[in-house]
Design an enzyme around this catalytic site. Structure first.
Site, short mmCIF file in Angstrom:
data_model
loop_
_atom_site.label_atom_id
_atom_site.label_comp_id
_atom_site.label_asym_id
_atom_site.label_seq_id
_atom_site.Cartn_x
_atom_site.Cartn_y
_atom_site.Cartn_z
N PHE A 103 0.85 -1.18 0.00
CA PHE A 103 0.00 0.00 0.00
C PHE A 103 0.89 1.24 0.00
O PHE A 103 1.86 1.31 0.76
CB PHE A 103 -0.93 0.01 1.22
CG PHE A 103 -2.00 1.05 1.09
CD1 PHE A 103 -3.11 0.82 0.29
CD2 PHE A 103 -1.89 2.27 1.72
CE1 PHE A 103 -4.08 1.79 0.13
CE2 PHE A 103 -2.86 3.25 1.58
CZ PHE A 103 -3.96 3.00 0.77
N ASP A 134 1.23 -4.08 8.99
CA ASP A 134 0.08 -3.20 8.73
C ASP A 134 -1.16 -4.10 8.63
O ASP A 134 -1.28 -4.92 7.72
CB ASP A 134 0.30 -2.43 7.42
CG ASP A 134 -0.80 -1.42 7.13
OD1 ASP A 134 -1.91 -1.56 7.70
OD2 ASP A 134 -0.56 -0.50 6.33
N TYR A 190 -11.48 2.46 10.01
CA TYR A 190 -12.65 2.77 9.18
C TYR A 190 -13.02 1.69 8.18
O TYR A 190 -13.97 1.86 7.42
CB TYR A 190 -12.47 4.11 8.46
CG TYR A 190 -11.21 4.27 7.65
CD1 TYR A 190 -11.10 3.72 6.38
CD2 TYR A 190 -10.14 5.00 8.15
CE1 TYR A 190 -9.95 3.88 5.63
CE2 TYR A 190 -8.98 5.17 7.41
CZ TYR A 190 -8.89 4.61 6.15
OH TYR A 190 -7.74 4.76 5.42
N LYS A 191 -12.31 0.59 8.17
CA LYS A 191 -12.68 -0.50 7.26
C LYS A 191 -13.59 -1.48 8.00
O LYS A 191 -14.75 -1.19 8.27
CB LYS A 191 -11.42 -1.16 6.70
CG LYS A 191 -10.52 -0.20 5.91
CD LYS A 191 -9.31 -0.91 5.35
CE LYS A 191 -8.28 0.06 4.78
NZ LYS A 191 -8.77 0.87 3.66
N ARG A 220 -12.43 -5.12 -7.32
CA ARG A 220 -12.20 -5.63 -5.97
C ARG A 220 -13.52 -5.66 -5.20
O ARG A 220 -14.26 -4.69 -5.19
CB ARG A 220 -11.19 -4.72 -5.26
CG ARG A 220 -10.65 -5.26 -3.96
CD ARG A 220 -9.61 -4.33 -3.37
NE ARG A 220 -10.21 -3.10 -2.87
CZ ARG A 220 -9.68 -2.33 -1.93
NH1 ARG A 220 -8.51 -2.66 -1.39
NH2 ARG A 220 -10.28 -1.23 -1.53
#
Length: 407
Positions: free
Chosen positions: A125, A194, A219-220, A366
């Site tokens: 990422f 991560d 927030y996921k 995705r």
């Protein structure tokens, strides 16, 4: 079987099905993007309104004590801890993933005199790589990358830190945490994981794997809301040696003594920097409480079953669509990614039908499977719609090719 009747049978047998009512849903939407932004818990608006109207509006500054605002980073962190296999005093909720990465990369480098290399993988990422590069620009680090299958061979006695995202954001491939952590330790390197695409969806056991550091977002799959505070983990054995590079006042041993000289707080508390984001932490706590109530094992089990059901439907209806994610659910996160040269307009055509997945450059479709609120019927209908619009060429309408600012 991969028909609608089977999807409904699976929903009837789903022990987590009742949690769906704990989330807010717009009419006509099937949401397969919880791996990017989780859904809104029903209780969150009321919790945030209470903080605003009562704790802030009436309590004013007294609420730092009366409503215990001051300990929210520790309280929320301690609730996240069991979701990642950590002890309550090893996790703190604060800042963003990017900021926490900077803190922990810098701290790890300070603990490894004579070593400057931070090893990661290309295509990680971006913020993970950018934070290494920022420290490299200051002369504090040297970035090195190796393909996922070559990481162990790339570990040498110059590597200070191995920095990896546990579940790859684009492919969904999941690294073998225990094996890679041991390999790094065998050459004297530390490891920073991560967990942004892991926590709340797959099982994580940081202490069982002897991990050193970790970060993750709120927030996921934790459903803390856009820009929710992140969290950081430091194994207890490193607490005394940890040097926080962002020595803000809240990380001081006695912040309200207002001393001119910095003295770090004990333990993981020294990772605090500025004043805690109380509204964000209040919203995040609601989502964390739901995940904790369900439990990681149950979340991970449903995630695997849903993604496999989606994969089976897509394979039956679109046998030529290339799967980028691993076929084995034991080595992927809670998502499936497919490659198609027209992935962007296909994604937009799905959204127009009320089916929200997402697109990643240059050609990836995705789909995320948030186990706390998705149903098997959702999954079946989304896979069926994907097949229909590809077969009909529905994505070729010109409005679906216009790029939005956020994709």
């Amino acid at each position: 079987m991969t028909d609608l009747a089977e999807a409904r049978r699976l929903d009837d047998a789903d022990p987590l099905a009742h949690f769906r009512s704990r989330f807010t849903w717009p009419d006509g939407v099937i949401y397969l993007d919880g791996n990017s932004l989780g859904a809104l818990p029903v209780a969150t608006p009321g919790r945030v309104e209470k903080v605003i109207r009562e704790e802030w509006g009436i309590g004013l500054i007294r609420s730092w004590n009366d409503a215990d605002w001051i300990s929210m980073p520790q309280r929320v962190g301690s609730k996240i801890a069991p979701l990642i296999g950590a002890e309550p005093d090893e996790v703190i909720a604060a800042d963003s993933v990017s900021v926490n990465l900077f803190k922990l990369i810098a701290a790890a480098l300070a603990m490894q005199p004579g070593r400057t290399v931070v090893l990661s993988e290309p295509g990680n990422f971006p913020t993970d790589l950018y934070m290494i590069q920022g420290l490299e620009g200051q002369g504090l680090a040297d970035q090195k990358t190796a393909a996922a299958d070559d990481l162990e061979a790339a570990l040498g006695d110059d590597v200070a830190l191995l920095l990896l995202t546990h579940v790859h954001y684009k492919s969904g491939r999941m690294h073998e945490m225990a094996r890679l952590t041991k390999a790094a330790h065998d050459v004297g390197a530390l490891v920073l994981w991560d967990l942004s695409h892991s926590v709340g969806a797959v099982e994580v056991d940081l202490n069982g794997c002897d991990a050193d550091f970790a970060v993750g977002c709120g927030y996921k799959y934790l459903n803390g809301g856009p820009g929710a505070p992140a969290f950081a983990y430091v194994a207890k054995r490193h607490h005394d040696a940890l040097q926080q590079p962002l020595s803000g006042w809240m990380g001081h041993a006695a912040p309200f003594a207002f001393s001119d000289d910095y003295t770090p707080a004990p333990g993981v508390d020294r990772l605090l920097a500025g004043t805690p984001h109380i509204l964000g932490l209040a919203a995040l706590e609601v989502g964390v409480d739901i995940a904790a109530e369900i439990g990681t094992a149950a979340l991970a089990e449903k995630s695997r079953r849903m993604s496999e059901f989606f994969r089976a439907v897509v394979t039956e209806k679109l046998p030529d669509l290339e799967l980028v994610s691993p076929t084995d659910p034991a080595v992927r996160g809670s998502q499936l990614s497919f490659r198609h040269e027209h992935a962007y307009p296909i994604c937009q055509a799905l959204i127009a039908r009320g089916i929200i997945g997402d697109f990643r450059e240059p050609d990836i479709l995705r789909f995320g499977f948030a186990p706390s609120y998705l149903s098997f019927e959702d999954v079946f209908k989304a896979a069926t719609a994907l097949a229909e619009l590809i077969e009909r060429g529905e994505w070729q309408r010109p409005e679906f090719s216009e790029r939005s600012k956020v994709t």
